[in-house]
Design an enzyme around this catalytic site. Sequence first.
Site, PDB file in Angstrom:
ATOM      1  N   ASN A  10       0.855  -1.191   0.000  1.00 52.30           N
ATOM      2  CA  ASN A  10       0.000   0.000   0.000  1.00 52.30           C
ATOM      3  C   ASN A  10       0.889   1.238   0.000  1.00 52.30           C
ATOM      4  O   ASN A  10       1.470   1.589   1.036  1.00 52.30           O
ATOM      5  CB  ASN A  10      -0.899  -0.027   1.254  1.00 52.30           C
ATOM      6  CG  ASN A  10      -1.749   1.227   1.368  1.00 52.30           C
ATOM      7  OD1 ASN A  10      -1.833   2.033   0.439  1.00 52.30           O
ATOM      8  ND2 ASN A  10      -2.385   1.394   2.522  1.00 52.30           N
ATOM      9  N   LYS A  12      -0.021   4.237  -0.223  1.00 48.89           N
ATOM     10  CA  LYS A  12      -0.691   5.412   0.348  1.00 48.89           C
ATOM     11  C   LYS A  12      -0.486   6.596  -0.601  1.00 48.89           C
ATOM     12  O   LYS A  12      -0.410   6.386  -1.815  1.00 48.89           O
ATOM     13  CB  LYS A  12      -0.195   5.686   1.769  1.00 48.89           C
ATOM     14  CG  LYS A  12      -0.255   4.407   2.625  1.00 48.89           C
ATOM     15  CD  LYS A  12      -0.043   4.643   4.084  1.00 48.89           C
ATOM     16  CE  LYS A  12      -0.186   3.316   4.828  1.00 48.89           C
ATOM     17  NZ  LYS A  12      -0.097   3.452   6.275  1.00 48.89           N
ATOM     18  N   HIS A  94      -9.565   1.282   4.933  1.00 43.12           N
ATOM     19  CA  HIS A  94      -8.286   1.497   5.625  1.00 43.12           C
ATOM     20  C   HIS A  94      -8.519   2.459   6.796  1.00 43.12           C
ATOM     21  O   HIS A  94      -9.318   3.377   6.690  1.00 43.12           O
ATOM     22  CB  HIS A  94      -7.251   2.065   4.647  1.00 43.12           C
ATOM     23  CG  HIS A  94      -5.869   2.028   5.235  1.00 43.12           C
ATOM     24  ND1 HIS A  94      -5.435   2.966   6.141  1.00 43.12           N
ATOM     25  CD2 HIS A  94      -4.851   1.146   5.077  1.00 43.12           C
ATOM     26  CE1 HIS A  94      -4.193   2.646   6.512  1.00 43.12           C
ATOM     27  NE2 HIS A  94      -3.820   1.555   5.874  1.00 43.12           N
ATOM     28  N   GLU A  96      -6.902   4.876   7.841  1.00 47.31           N
ATOM     29  CA  GLU A  96      -6.686   6.298   7.509  1.00 47.31           C
ATOM     30  C   GLU A  96      -7.926   6.886   6.845  1.00 47.31           C
ATOM     31  O   GLU A  96      -8.234   8.059   7.032  1.00 47.31           O
ATOM     32  CB  GLU A  96      -5.439   6.428   6.625  1.00 47.31           C
ATOM     33  CG  GLU A  96      -4.182   6.185   7.461  1.00 47.31           C
ATOM     34  CD  GLU A  96      -2.998   5.606   6.715  1.00 47.31           C
ATOM     35  OE1 GLU A  96      -2.985   5.645   5.469  1.00 47.31           O
ATOM     36  OE2 GLU A  96      -2.086   5.098   7.393  1.00 47.31           O
ATOM     37  N   GLU A 162      -5.200  -4.609  10.699  1.00 46.46           N
ATOM     38  CA  GLU A 162      -4.161  -3.600  10.895  1.00 46.46           C
ATOM     39  C   GLU A 162      -4.437  -2.838  12.182  1.00 46.46           C
ATOM     40  O   GLU A 162      -5.250  -1.906  12.200  1.00 46.46           O
ATOM     41  CB  GLU A 162      -4.163  -2.606   9.724  1.00 46.46           C
ATOM     42  CG  GLU A 162      -3.866  -3.227   8.380  1.00 46.46           C
ATOM     43  CD  GLU A 162      -3.294  -2.207   7.416  1.00 46.46           C
ATOM     44  OE1 GLU A 162      -2.212  -2.460   6.895  1.00 46.46           O
ATOM     45  OE2 GLU A 162      -3.913  -1.146   7.204  1.00 46.46           O
ATOM     46  N   GLY A 168       2.770   2.660  10.779  1.00 49.64           N
ATOM     47  CA  GLY A 168       3.723   3.746  10.595  1.00 49.64           C
ATOM     48  C   GLY A 168       4.435   4.149  11.876  1.00 49.64           C
ATOM     49  O   GLY A 168       5.075   5.197  11.938  1.00 49.64           O
ATOM     50  N   SER A 207       3.696  -1.777  10.312  1.00 50.87           N
ATOM     51  CA  SER A 207       5.154  -1.811  10.480  1.00 50.87           C
ATOM     52  C   SER A 207       5.787  -3.143  10.073  1.00 50.87           C
ATOM     53  O   SER A 207       6.746  -3.611  10.699  1.00 50.87           O
ATOM     54  CB  SER A 207       5.550  -1.423  11.916  1.00 50.87           C
ATOM     55  OG  SER A 207       5.132  -0.105  12.201  1.00 50.87           O
ATOM     56  N   GLY A 228       2.946  -0.816   4.260  1.00 56.65           N
ATOM     57  CA  GLY A 228       2.971   0.592   3.872  1.00 56.65           C
ATOM     58  C   GLY A 228       4.389   1.061   3.604  1.00 56.65           C
ATOM     59  O   GLY A 228       4.924   0.922   2.504  1.00 56.65           O
TER      60      GLY A 228
HETATM   61  P1  13P Z   1       3.127   0.702   7.625  1.00 61.66           P
HETATM   62  O1  13P Z   1       3.656  -0.565   7.023  1.00 61.66           O
HETATM   63  O2  13P Z   1       3.834   1.933   7.126  1.00 61.66           O
HETATM   64  O3  13P Z   1       3.078   0.626   9.136  1.00 61.66           O
HETATM   65  O4  13P Z   1       1.611   0.850   7.122  1.00 61.66           O
HETATM   66  C1  13P Z   1       0.742  -0.204   7.280  1.00 61.66           C
HETATM   67  C2  13P Z   1      -0.494   0.090   6.510  1.00 61.66           C
HETATM   68  O5  13P Z   1      -1.284   0.948   6.889  1.00 61.66           O
HETATM   69  C3  13P Z   1      -0.715  -0.647   5.260  1.00 61.66           C
HETATM   70  O6  13P Z   1      -1.994  -0.451   4.790  1.00 61.66           O
END
Ligand code: 13P
Length: 245
Positions: A10, A12, A94, A96, A162, A168, A207, A228
């Site tokens: 992803n 983003k 997601h 976010e 997640e 992140g 992560s 991510g």
């Molecule tokens: P990270 O791998 O940056 O922690 O993000 C995870 C994520 O939200 C994937 O959709």
Amino acid sequence: MSPRTLLALNWKMNKTPTEARAWGRELARSYRRGTVEVAVMAPAVSLYGLKEAMPGGVDIGAQDVSAHESGAHTGEISAAMLRDAECTYVIVGHSERRTDHAETDALVAAKARQAQAQGLTPIVCVGEGLEVRERGEHVEHTLAQLRGSLDGVDERVVIAYEPVWAIGTGKTATAEDAEAMAAAIRGALREHYGDLADSLRVLYGGSVKPDNVAAICAQPNVNGALVGGASLKVEDVLAMLSALE
Ligand code: 13P
């Protein structure tokens, strides 16, 4: 039979279309098809160019889709458009988007149904925030989100667990934590889909990187990862693939 491991990337809101094409070409130079399936979820404007640059055998997908079929919905992108751009997957719900755009479980389910109506596989995201985890209510919270987000959604679906506190932040759930929740999700999927639940993929995200991906994906109920930050560099993606193969 347990499903094929999926490494879902992803990006983003990262990479311009030019950068996306360059990434696809760089991957194509070193990628060798293995037992792990790979899919890249890119910003919509980059999908077309990315698909052209990408090596055969790597799928693309989007990060969101409209809950509407077509028409007067300025700024939205339909499932039919994503399908025409050769997407296989689309992420829905997601955390976010749930936070930044107040997406509800009902909206997430409507988006997943639209995706399925066009033959796309939705990757439905669920997971708890830190306060819920600290109260010890993460299982019930996540399963309630899951049930709401799967309303009317058939078994052509991927689930991504997640935990928001691990996204992140560099804080990964332990492989045991990931497995405990994935097993609980599998149980809920069994109520919803019966025996088909055993062939569905439950991913872990938060992560994930080259040095932890193999331990997490080795858990019996974890069938891959949604990545991510570590998806942005080809080098890290190749390292994750070799750790998994
Ligand atoms: P990270 O791998 O940056 O922690 O993000 C995870 C994520 O939200 C994937 O959709």
